[in-house]
Design a protein around this motif. Structure first.
Motif, PDB file in Angstrom:
ATOM      1  N   LYS A 111      31.798  26.495  28.506  1.00 59.56           N
ATOM      2  CA  LYS A 111      30.707  26.503  29.489  1.00 59.56           C
ATOM      3  C   LYS A 111      31.256  26.257  30.888  1.00 59.56           C
ATOM      4  CE  LYS A 111      26.510  23.890  30.681  1.00 59.56           C
ATOM      5  NZ  LYS A 111      25.616  22.766  30.247  1.00 59.56           N
ATOM      6  N   GLY A 112      32.144  25.278  31.008  1.00 56.32           N
ATOM      7  CA  GLY A 112      32.725  24.981  32.315  1.00 56.32           C
ATOM      8  C   GLY A 112      33.601  26.105  32.820  1.00 56.32           C
ATOM      9  N   LEU A 113      34.400  26.680  31.927  1.00 56.91           N
ATOM     10  CA  LEU A 113      35.288  27.775  32.327  1.00 56.91           C
ATOM     11  C   LEU A 113      34.487  28.998  32.741  1.00 56.91           C
ATOM     12  CD1 LEU A 113      38.162  28.826  32.616  1.00 56.91           C
ATOM     13  CD2 LEU A 113      38.096  29.494  30.202  1.00 56.91           C
ATOM     14  N   ASP A 114      33.395  29.279  32.025  1.00 63.38           N
ATOM     15  CA  ASP A 114      32.556  30.420  32.379  1.00 63.38           C
ATOM     16  C   ASP A 114      31.982  30.249  33.782  1.00 63.38           C
ATOM     17  OD1 ASP A 114      31.009  32.882  31.654  1.00 63.38           O
ATOM     18  OD2 ASP A 114      29.317  31.519  31.945  1.00 63.38           O
ATOM     19  N   LEU A 115      31.537  29.046  34.102  1.00 64.70           N
ATOM     20  CA  LEU A 115      31.004  28.788  35.438  1.00 64.70           C
ATOM     21  C   LEU A 115      32.099  28.896  36.496  1.00 64.70           C
ATOM     22  CD1 LEU A 115      28.717  28.016  37.291  1.00 64.70           C
ATOM     23  CD2 LEU A 115      29.090  25.614  36.713  1.00 64.70           C
ATOM     24  N   VAL A 116      33.288  28.385  36.183  1.00 68.24           N
ATOM     25  CA  VAL A 116      34.409  28.471  37.131  1.00 68.24           C
ATOM     26  C   VAL A 116      34.771  29.919  37.415  1.00 68.24           C
ATOM     27  CG1 VAL A 116      36.891  28.071  37.381  1.00 68.24           C
ATOM     28  CG2 VAL A 116      35.405  26.204  36.680  1.00 68.24           C
ATOM     29  N   LEU A 117      34.829  30.747  36.377  1.00 67.47           N
ATOM     30  CA  LEU A 117      35.175  32.158  36.563  1.00 67.47           C
ATOM     31  C   LEU A 117      34.127  32.868  37.427  1.00 67.47           C
ATOM     32  CD1 LEU A 117      36.455  33.080  32.981  1.00 67.47           C
ATOM     33  CD2 LEU A 117      37.809  32.660  35.036  1.00 67.47           C
ATOM     34  N   LYS A 118      32.869  32.530  37.225  1.00 69.87           N
ATOM     35  CA  LYS A 118      31.811  33.116  38.051  1.00 69.87           C
ATOM     36  C   LYS A 118      31.955  32.656  39.507  1.00 69.87           C
ATOM     37  CE  LYS A 118      28.401  33.610  34.353  1.00 69.87           C
ATOM     38  NZ  LYS A 118      27.095  33.160  33.809  1.00 69.87           N
ATOM     39  N   LEU A 119      32.268  31.376  39.682  1.00 65.53           N
ATOM     40  CA  LEU A 119      32.468  30.849  41.034  1.00 65.53           C
ATOM     41  C   LEU A 119      33.646  31.526  41.722  1.00 65.53           C
ATOM     42  CD1 LEU A 119      31.915  27.033  40.381  1.00 65.53           C
ATOM     43  CD2 LEU A 119      30.462  28.520  41.761  1.00 65.53           C
ATOM     44  N   GLU A 120      34.735  31.694  40.995  1.00 65.23           N
ATOM     45  CA  GLU A 120      35.922  32.336  41.569  1.00 65.23           C
ATOM     46  C   GLU A 120      35.630  33.784  41.926  1.00 65.23           C
ATOM     47  OE1 GLU A 120      39.522  29.748  39.490  1.00 65.23           O
ATOM     48  OE2 GLU A 120      38.913  31.640  38.600  1.00 65.23           O
ATOM     49  N   ALA A 121      34.887  34.478  41.048  1.00 68.02           N
ATOM     50  CA  ALA A 121      34.531  35.868  41.344  1.00 68.02           C
ATOM     51  C   ALA A 121      33.646  35.936  42.582  1.00 68.02           C
ATOM     52  CB  ALA A 121      33.814  36.491  40.145  1.00 68.02           C
ATOM     53  N   HIS A 122      32.704  35.009  42.678  1.00 69.01           N
ATOM     54  CA  HIS A 122      31.824  34.969  43.852  1.00 69.01           C
ATOM     55  C   HIS A 122      32.628  34.670  45.115  1.00 69.01           C
ATOM     56  CE1 HIS A 122      28.436  34.015  46.462  1.00 69.01           C
ATOM     57  NE2 HIS A 122      29.024  32.874  46.753  1.00 69.01           N
ATOM     58  N   ASN A 123      33.523  33.695  45.025  1.00 73.05           N
ATOM     59  CA  ASN A 123      34.336  33.328  46.194  1.00 73.05           C
ATOM     60  C   ASN A 123      35.260  34.468  46.609  1.00 73.05           C
ATOM     61  OD1 ASN A 123      33.159  30.818  46.212  1.00 73.05           O
ATOM     62  ND2 ASN A 123      34.818  29.807  45.109  1.00 73.05           N
ATOM     63  N   ASP A 124      35.828  35.178  45.615  1.00 78.70           N
ATOM     64  CA  ASP A 124      36.694  36.320  45.924  1.00 78.70           C
ATOM     65  C   ASP A 124      35.901  37.424  46.615  1.00 78.70           C
ATOM     66  OD1 ASP A 124      38.905  35.078  44.888  1.00 78.70           O
ATOM     67  OD2 ASP A 124      38.791  36.066  42.936  1.00 78.70           O
ATOM     68  N   ALA A 125      34.694  37.694  46.092  1.00 82.34           N
ATOM     69  CA  ALA A 125      33.855  38.734  46.702  1.00 82.34           C
ATOM     70  C   ALA A 125      33.476  38.346  48.129  1.00 82.34           C
ATOM     71  CB  ALA A 125      32.598  38.956  45.858  1.00 82.34           C
ATOM     72  N   GLU A 126      33.140  37.068  48.317  1.00 79.61           N
ATOM     73  CA  GLU A 126      32.781  36.604  49.662  1.00 79.61           C
ATOM     74  C   GLU A 126      33.977  36.673  50.599  1.00 79.61           C
ATOM     75  OE1 GLU A 126      30.524  32.780  51.763  1.00 79.61           O
ATOM     76  OE2 GLU A 126      31.179  32.692  49.670  1.00 79.61           O
ATOM     77  N   ARG A 127      35.165  36.326  50.072  1.00 75.89           N
ATOM     78  CA  ARG A 127      36.373  36.389  50.891  1.00 75.89           C
ATOM     79  C   ARG A 127      36.695  37.825  51.269  1.00 75.89           C
ATOM     80  NH1 ARG A 127      38.895  33.035  48.268  1.00 75.89           N
ATOM     81  NH2 ARG A 127      39.783  34.388  46.655  1.00 75.89           N
ATOM     82  N   ARG A 128      36.552  38.750  50.316  1.00 78.94           N
ATOM     83  CA  ARG A 128      36.792  40.168  50.626  1.00 78.94           C
ATOM     84  C   ARG A 128      35.799  40.675  51.655  1.00 78.94           C
ATOM     85  NH1 ARG A 128      37.725  40.462  45.002  1.00 78.94           N
ATOM     86  NH2 ARG A 128      35.607  41.218  44.653  1.00 78.94           N
ATOM     87  N   HIS A 129      34.548  40.240  51.507  1.00 79.73           N
ATOM     88  CA  HIS A 129      33.523  40.644  52.488  1.00 79.73           C
ATOM     89  C   HIS A 129      33.892  40.137  53.877  1.00 79.73           C
ATOM     90  CE1 HIS A 129      29.603  41.389  54.310  1.00 79.73           C
ATOM     91  NE2 HIS A 129      29.607  40.140  54.720  1.00 79.73           N
ATOM     92  N   ASN A 130      34.295  38.874  53.946  1.00 83.61           N
ATOM     93  CA  ASN A 130      34.679  38.298  55.241  1.00 83.61           C
ATOM     94  C   ASN A 130      35.903  38.992  55.813  1.00 83.61           C
ATOM     95  OD1 ASN A 130      32.572  36.464  55.125  1.00 83.61           O
ATOM     96  ND2 ASN A 130      33.811  34.866  54.171  1.00 83.61           N
ATOM     97  N   ASP A 131      36.878  39.303  54.937  1.00 85.22           N
ATOM     98  CA  ASP A 131      38.076  39.994  55.410  1.00 85.22           C
ATOM     99  C   ASP A 131      37.728  41.387  55.934  1.00 85.22           C
ATOM    100  OD1 ASP A 131      39.604  37.829  54.729  1.00 85.22           O
ATOM    101  OD2 ASP A 131      40.304  38.650  52.827  1.00 85.22           O
ATOM    102  N   THR A 132      36.823  42.079  55.202  1.00 84.79           N
ATOM    103  CA  THR A 132      36.400  43.407  55.645  1.00 84.79           C
ATOM    104  C   THR A 132      35.674  43.325  56.984  1.00 84.79           C
ATOM    105  OG1 THR A 132      36.195  44.161  53.355  1.00 84.79           O
ATOM    106  CG2 THR A 132      35.035  45.435  55.035  1.00 84.79           C
ATOM    107  N   HIS A 133      34.814  42.316  57.107  1.00 88.76           N
ATOM    108  CA  HIS A 133      34.080  42.142  58.365  1.00 88.76           C
ATOM    109  C   HIS A 133      35.043  41.862  59.514  1.00 88.76           C
ATOM    110  CE1 HIS A 133      30.909  40.988  61.130  1.00 88.76           C
ATOM    111  NE2 HIS A 133      31.541  39.841  61.364  1.00 88.76           N
ATOM    112  N   LYS A 134      36.027  40.986  59.264  1.00 89.88           N
ATOM    113  CA  LYS A 134      37.012  40.685  60.309  1.00 89.88           C
ATOM    114  C   LYS A 134      37.821  41.931  60.668  1.00 89.88           C
ATOM    115  CE  LYS A 134      37.607  35.816  59.032  1.00 89.88           C
ATOM    116  NZ  LYS A 134      38.543  34.807  58.476  1.00 89.88           N
TER     117      LYS A 134
END
Length: 210
Positions: free
Chosen positions: A113-136
């Motif tokens: 359960k914890g690992l599943d949530l962590v993987l979702k968080l990491e995927a969300h953070n990666d997507a947000e980071r890519r979005h920010n990098d693209t915007h920059k």
């Protein structure tokens, strides 16, 4: 000392990401004397730091107590599992002789359960980071394009100004040449008149002498 775990402040995401980043943290077991494991204080500090708690005024025992509350809450919510690594310390026994004593401390693994949530968080953070990098990147490209346009505009303006200055200089030189030519012509006419006057004067003197 602030109360860390309450109904309004339980940052699960930060805690699970901390365990993901520090999988080898070990904490003092309930049956282990805390003063025997001063090096494990760092584990509690990492835990408290992960959720932004200022522990500068905490005693080591306070860090342990508050950290244990967090660990127990995560365990009850089935985000982490406990396991008991063995630690040894050399201590004096009742007869005053050094003896090797075994303790069981506590470490934790992420549950499914914890690992599943962590993987979702990491995927969300990666997507947000890519979005920010693209915007920059897009912002930088727009800035470069705008700068290039401004530089081109400045270059055209400078070229037009230089052409204007060159044309003005050419006209000024032409005017100077015309003035010089007029001055030369005027001077030539004056010389010619003087020569004619001199010639007439010479003729008059000759006539008078006759």
């Amino acid at each position: 000392m602030p109360k860390i775990i309450n109904n309004n402040y339980y940052p699960i995401e930060k805690l699970l990401l901390m365990f993901r980043e520090h999988p080898n943290l070990v904490f003092v077991g309930n049956d282990s004397p805390f003063n025997q494991f001063p090096e494990l204080v760092k584990s509690y500090e990492i835990l408290l730091e992960a959720i932004g708690i200022d522990f500068s005024d905490f005693h080591d025992e306070d860090k342990r107590l508050e950290g244990t509350k967090i660990l127990n809450q995560l365990t009850r919510d089935e985000f982490i599992n406990e396991w008991r690594p063995i630690a040894h310390r050399v201590e004096l026994d009742d007869s005053g002789v050094n003896a090797k004593v075994r303790y069981r401390n506590v470490a934790y693994n992420l549950t499914s359960k914890g690992l599943d949530l962590v993987l979702k968080l990491e995927a969300h953070n990666d997507a947000e980071r890519r979005h920010n990098d693209t915007h920059k990147h897009n912002t930088l490209m727009r800035w470069i394009a705008g700068s290039s346009f401004l530089l081109s505009l400045v270059a055209v303006s400078v070229s037009a100004y230089l052409a204007y200055i060159a044309n003005q200089n050419m006209q000024l030189n032409q005017q100077r040449l015309e003035i010089q030519q007029q001055q030369i012509k005027s001077l030539g006419e004056k010389v010619h008149q003087q020569e004619e006057q001199t010639s007439e004067l010479g003729k008059t003197k000759k006539a008078d002498n006759k």
